[in-house]
Design an enzyme around this catalytic site. Structure first.
Site, mmCIF file in Angstrom:
data_model
loop_
_atom_site.group_PDB
_atom_site.id
_atom_site.type_symbol
_atom_site.label_atom_id
_atom_site.label_comp_id
_atom_site.label_asym_id
_atom_site.label_seq_id
_atom_site.Cartn_x
_atom_site.Cartn_y
_atom_site.Cartn_z
ATOM 1 N N HIS A 184 33.109 -4.506 15.121
ATOM 2 C CA HIS A 184 31.932 -4.326 14.266
ATOM 3 C C HIS A 184 32.100 -3.271 13.170
ATOM 4 C CE1 HIS A 184 29.590 -6.994 16.706
ATOM 5 N NE2 HIS A 184 29.644 -6.227 17.777
ATOM 6 N N ASP A 236 34.084 -12.791 21.850
ATOM 7 C CA ASP A 236 33.032 -11.861 22.233
ATOM 8 C C ASP A 236 31.680 -12.561 22.039
ATOM 9 O OD1 ASP A 236 32.961 -8.483 22.264
ATOM 10 O OD2 ASP A 236 31.088 -9.437 21.664
ATOM 11 N N HIS A 251 29.166 -11.302 20.690
ATOM 12 C CA HIS A 251 28.648 -10.861 19.398
ATOM 13 C C HIS A 251 29.556 -11.329 18.261
ATOM 14 C CE1 HIS A 251 27.075 -7.872 22.348
ATOM 15 N NE2 HIS A 251 25.963 -8.086 21.667
ATOM 16 N N ASP A 305 31.800 -9.605 27.250
ATOM 17 C CA ASP A 305 30.346 -9.720 27.335
ATOM 18 C C ASP A 305 29.870 -11.153 27.188
ATOM 19 O OD1 ASP A 305 31.082 -9.814 24.695
ATOM 20 O OD2 ASP A 305 29.849 -8.112 24.041
ATOM 21 N N ARG A 335 25.581 -7.443 31.389
ATOM 22 C CA ARG A 335 24.304 -6.745 31.225
ATOM 23 C C ARG A 335 23.665 -7.003 29.859
ATOM 24 N NH1 ARG A 335 23.596 -1.354 31.346
ATOM 25 N NH2 ARG A 335 25.731 -0.833 30.758
#
Length: 379
Positions: free
Chosen positions: A114, A149, A151, A238, A244
């Protein structure tokens, strides 16, 4: 994103004995000059100087660089050193590939996708992926970046959005205000980079079957048309079931199949970590994928290790997949997303020719890393 998850991963890899089947190196710490191959001098200087003790003196810089407790990039002691270590690992991995010292290089500490040139974002301060690709572009005409990922790999996409020398493919959750809010199918690159960004936006609950129905044909078609000379694969954990912060239903086997599939093309490949917020499952995931890269079968029963208690009450490599999150990716939606990705590829010119730059001095010959190169198994 705490480094503790890397301790669990390293210990589990060692406990399975996987380290005996690969060369293990201690990475050099990336210099400030290396960090500034992508990041601005002001930003690197800020990362160097800020600390929990003096943070109050940097109120303007905290806002400017998107750092601080009220944001998702807190200040902590040793911030620069932390960035130098994980970035050095990715740069060293790239150079190992360039020098034909391995077919696949792995840095589970890397993959912080990011970070922008002058701004932290999403727990990412320095974009080690971009730094590694910048080194690879000195030797390879075309590099493919693949991101699994949950994201969107926005920092990497933006860094190469205007060039045809890097093609980015990101499989991620999109919509409902999910961070970072980018990664729509309409983001395809601009200028020379047009059609060199492929985004595969997914909805909550996608499972192995749906994910791989997109991943395999899109990656195969991309490699066949773009003909990259090297691949960088970001393996954020993730996207696993029951993370989570995640919203997908991928199993460890499904996630690892992506790694196995990319490796199967036989291209020099840099494998990196990324997100992952249920640390016991991060360790499981990256240990399993280390075994997959090595073509080693490992037991589902976890070996006793220094962090054995973290895996209670199920001391197994593959946790049970829960389907508490409804799969909202219909077959029709998957077909639409696939077709949009193919539209981008149809606009892509086949293996664009590029002007290569002069090859710089070999980074593997740095004095700071010579001892580790001579004794790769010393830890």
């Amino acid at each position: 994103m705490k480094p503790h998850r890397l301790s669990l991963t390293h210990n589990l890899v060692m406990s399975y004995g996987l380290d005996k089947h690969m060369q293990v190196y201690r990475p050099h710490r990336a210099t400030e000059e290396e960090l500034m191959l992508f990041h601005t001098e002001d930003y690197v200087d800020f990362i160097k100087r800020v600390s929990p003790d003096n943070i109050s003196a940097f109120s303007n810089e905290l806002r400017r660089f998107n750092v601080g407790e009220e944001r998702d990039c807190p200040v902590f002691e040793g911030l620069l050193e932390y960035c130098q270590i994980y970035s050095g690992g990715s740069i060293d991995g790239a150079m190992q590939l360039i020098n034909n010292q391995c077919d696949v290089a792995v840095n589970w500490a890397g993959g912080l996708h990011h970070a922008r040139s002058d701004e932290a974002s999403g727990f990412c301060y320095i974009n080690d992926i971009v730094l590694a690709i910048v080194e690879m572009l000195r030797y390879y005409a075309r590099v493919l970046y693949v991101d699994i990922d949950i994201h969107h790999g926005d920092g990497v996409q933006d860094a190469f959005y205007m060039t045809n020398r890097v093609l980015t493919v990101s499989f991620h959750k999109y919509g409902d205000g999910f961070f970072p809010g980018t990664g729509d199918v309409s983001e395809v690159g601009v200028g020379n980079g047009k059609y060199h960004a492929i985004n595969v936006p997914l909805r909550d609950g996608i499972d192995d079957e749906g994910y791989l129905a997109l991943f395999r044909p899109i990656i195969r078609a991309t490699i066949e048309k773009y003909r990259p000379q090297a691949v960088v694969l970001q393996c954020g954990a993730d996207s696993l079931n029951c993370d989570r912060l995640g919203r997908f239903n991928l199993s460890l086997r499904g996630h690892a199949e992506c790694v196995r599939f990319v490796k199967g093309f036989g291209l020099p490949t840099l494998v990196l970590g990324g997100g992952g917020y249920t640390i016991r499952n991060v360790a499981r995931c990256w240990t399993n994928e280390t075994a997959s890269i090595l073509d080693k079968d490992i037991s589902n029963n976890l070996p006793v290790n220094d962090y054995y208690g973290y895996f209670a009450p199920f001391y197994q490599l593959h946790p049970t997949v829960s389907h508490a999150i409804q799969n909202t990716n219909s077959k029709q939606y998957i077909e639409i997303v696939y077709e949009r990705a193919m539209e981008v590829l149809r606009g892509l010119e086949c293996a664009p020719s590029v002007e290569m730059f002069e090859i710089p001095p070999d980074l593997l010959m740095r004095d700071i890393d010579r001892d580790e190169q001579r004794h790769p198994d010393s830890r």
